[in-house]
Enzyme design. Sequence first.
Site, PDB file in Angstrom:
ATOM      1  N   ARG B  10       0.845  -1.208   0.000  1.00  0.00           N
ATOM      2  CA  ARG B  10       0.000   0.000   0.000  1.00  0.00           C
ATOM      3  C   ARG B  10       0.876   1.252   0.000  1.00  0.00           C
ATOM      4  NH1 ARG B  10      -1.895   1.226   6.143  1.00  0.00           N
ATOM      5  NH2 ARG B  10      -0.349  -0.044   7.202  1.00  0.00           N
ATOM      6  N   GLU B  58     -18.456   4.340  -0.722  1.00  0.00           N
ATOM      7  CA  GLU B  58     -17.632   3.687  -1.751  1.00  0.00           C
ATOM      8  C   GLU B  58     -18.371   3.480  -3.066  1.00  0.00           C
ATOM      9  OE1 GLU B  58     -18.098   2.561   1.358  1.00  0.00           O
ATOM     10  OE2 GLU B  58     -16.164   2.902   2.312  1.00  0.00           O
ATOM     11  N   PHE B  83     -14.298  -3.077   0.729  1.00  0.00           N
ATOM     12  CA  PHE B  83     -15.310  -2.120   0.265  1.00  0.00           C
ATOM     13  C   PHE B  83     -15.230  -1.900  -1.243  1.00  0.00           C
ATOM     14  CE2 PHE B  83     -13.740  -0.653   4.552  1.00  0.00           C
ATOM     15  CZ  PHE B  83     -14.607  -1.479   5.240  1.00  0.00           C
ATOM     16  N   HIS B 109      -5.377  -3.362   1.998  1.00  0.00           N
ATOM     17  CA  HIS B 109      -5.860  -4.140   3.141  1.00  0.00           C
ATOM     18  C   HIS B 109      -6.579  -5.416   2.711  1.00  0.00           C
ATOM     19  CE1 HIS B 109      -4.891  -0.293   4.837  1.00  0.00           C
ATOM     20  NE2 HIS B 109      -5.046  -0.729   6.067  1.00  0.00           N
ATOM     21  N   ASP B 117      -7.810  -5.881  13.004  1.00  0.00           N
ATOM     22  CA  ASP B 117      -9.187  -5.456  12.710  1.00  0.00           C
ATOM     23  C   ASP B 117     -10.148  -6.640  12.579  1.00  0.00           C
ATOM     24  OD1 ASP B 117      -8.852  -2.781  12.895  1.00  0.00           O
ATOM     25  OD2 ASP B 117      -8.856  -2.367  10.743  1.00  0.00           O
ATOM     26  N   ARG B 167      -1.656  -4.545   3.727  1.00  0.00           N
ATOM     27  CA  ARG B 167      -1.372  -3.619   4.820  1.00  0.00           C
ATOM     28  C   ARG B 167       0.002  -3.888   5.438  1.00  0.00           C
ATOM     29  NH1 ARG B 167      -2.236  -4.088  10.583  1.00  0.00           N
ATOM     30  NH2 ARG B 167      -2.258  -2.006  11.504  1.00  0.00           N
TER      31      ARG B 167
END
Lengths: 279, 312
Positions: B10, B58, B83, B109, B117, B167
């Site tokens: 990323r 999104e 998303f 991610h 998460d 990530r």
Amino acid sequence: MTTLELQQMANEVRKGIVTAVHSAKAGHPGGSLSAADVFTYLYFEEMNIDPKDPKKPDRDRFVLSKGHTAPGYYSALALRGFFPVEDLPSLRHIGSYLQGHPCMQHTPGVDMSSGSLGQGISAAVGMALAAKLDGKNYRVYTLLGDGEIQEGQVWEASMFAGHRKLDNLCVIVDNNGLQIDGNVADVCSPYPIDKKFEAFNFHVINVADGNDMEQLRAAFEEAKTVKGMPTVIIMKTVKGKGVSFMENQASWHGKAPNDEEYAVALADLQKVGEALCQR
Amino acid sequence: MSEVKKIATRESYGNALVELGAKHEEVVVLDADLAGATKTGVFKKAFPERHIDCGIAEGNMMGIAAGLAATGKVPFASTFAMFAAGRAFEQVRNSIGYPHLNVKIGATHAGISVGEDGASHQCNEDLALMRTIPGMVIICPSDDVEARAAVRAAYEYEGPVYLRFGRLAVPVINDNPGYKFEIGKGVLLKEGSDVTIIAAGLCVNSALEAAKKLEEEGVSAEVINIHTIKPLDKELVIASAKKTGKVVTVEEHSIIGGLGGAVCEALSEEAPTPVLRIGVKDTFGESGPAEALLKKYQLDGEGVYAQIKEWI
């Protein structure tokens, strides 16, 4: 064009709608007919477009967010010269460039593919934003159904347009009051539509009769003067307008007329045309 | 030996966007309130007028990207894979894929290496979803070098591209002068004769580690880095399968529909070969440090080695 000429053209657009849907044996006449006048006003009076150069970079853009009313859109585009009127009966046929819902890759004059409700307005917002980024003056128009605004994405797009003060964006809501399952007010009421858009920082123009060319002209003239915020034109219309047995009938949302019904529809529109000629 | 350099792909995405933005005025970057996490913040800082934050919406972001692309812009729409491919699937399908608009989707991610998460944010389904969209190019780079090359290639390519980033900081493995990136062309990292290991993303490094261990035990493994999931480099996959007679796919994604699915489809039609699919085994992830999760789900070098060892 004069108002009379626009009215006559709208009547021709309606003939194209019933002819195309009859030939397709499927399609959406009700919402096409309610919007026939606004299609006509946009393509014959309002928008800076050139049928000979459909992709002219600085043209005004139109996104049919309520994509199922493609028959009305195609009829206006054909009459305006983007493609032959004789091709309208190929609507929804295998191999035709007139797909059931608008497809920008195949149909001259179509600025954005659409049909899945709620999505067209976002693309229109993207186009309006591009004009702002590039310092260009073109305007972007998008037509939504009053049932369509039940989609959450419409409000995501509206929040963004208001936030970004996209005054080159003109959203039009065709408030014909009906959706597939019945009255919009009964299915899941979107009312008050004007207060909702007002809350999203739009300049709101209510049009009492969206099938009246003079009222449409006044609305679009006003929209062009608005600075610092997008405009929404909420126009009250009659679903199925111009065809006696289709008017205000939810059942004609997505159904084609049979041969007999088609004959009656054409006769209705013929009468309207003759009456306009008498003026 | 010096410490291996580690960078999250990323980060590579954000850095590559800054380079592209400096050269190409039509590059615009969109975010949905995650510019800090998708690492596009550096682009926002360099070109604030060309960074468009759409807020937490999104679906709308994908539509705006489509509209921008329709006017000639080259938008990079950035958000978490969950998303981008999940929530906004239908917008990507209908507003970007169907009109074949020139939108690049930067999906960060991805996979279980999201870590703490947990399952709600660990997208193990995006490759499967995106693969079903006609004309969608899907790239899953393995490290910093490849991720930056992929972003540049996506810009050069005319049409929709889904870029999958992670990530977690991962080792730089492609830092050699001979490295060349071409969409749709897999990279043969190591030749072998007993088994072919085809991997993507951070699992390429795991595959290399597993191959080394197998080698120590006399098993000669061929390793292919298949950075482009679609279009799949069938020629390379089939040739290697015919050579070794056994194929293993390794991905940080569900074993259903992703790289494993793509390889099985290609082989079953043209060169039926036994395949072991290593990935997330039709289950949701969970919270935990990324490295620990990769170990638990057997996607690290040791886990990949153990699964192959048991299978062959």
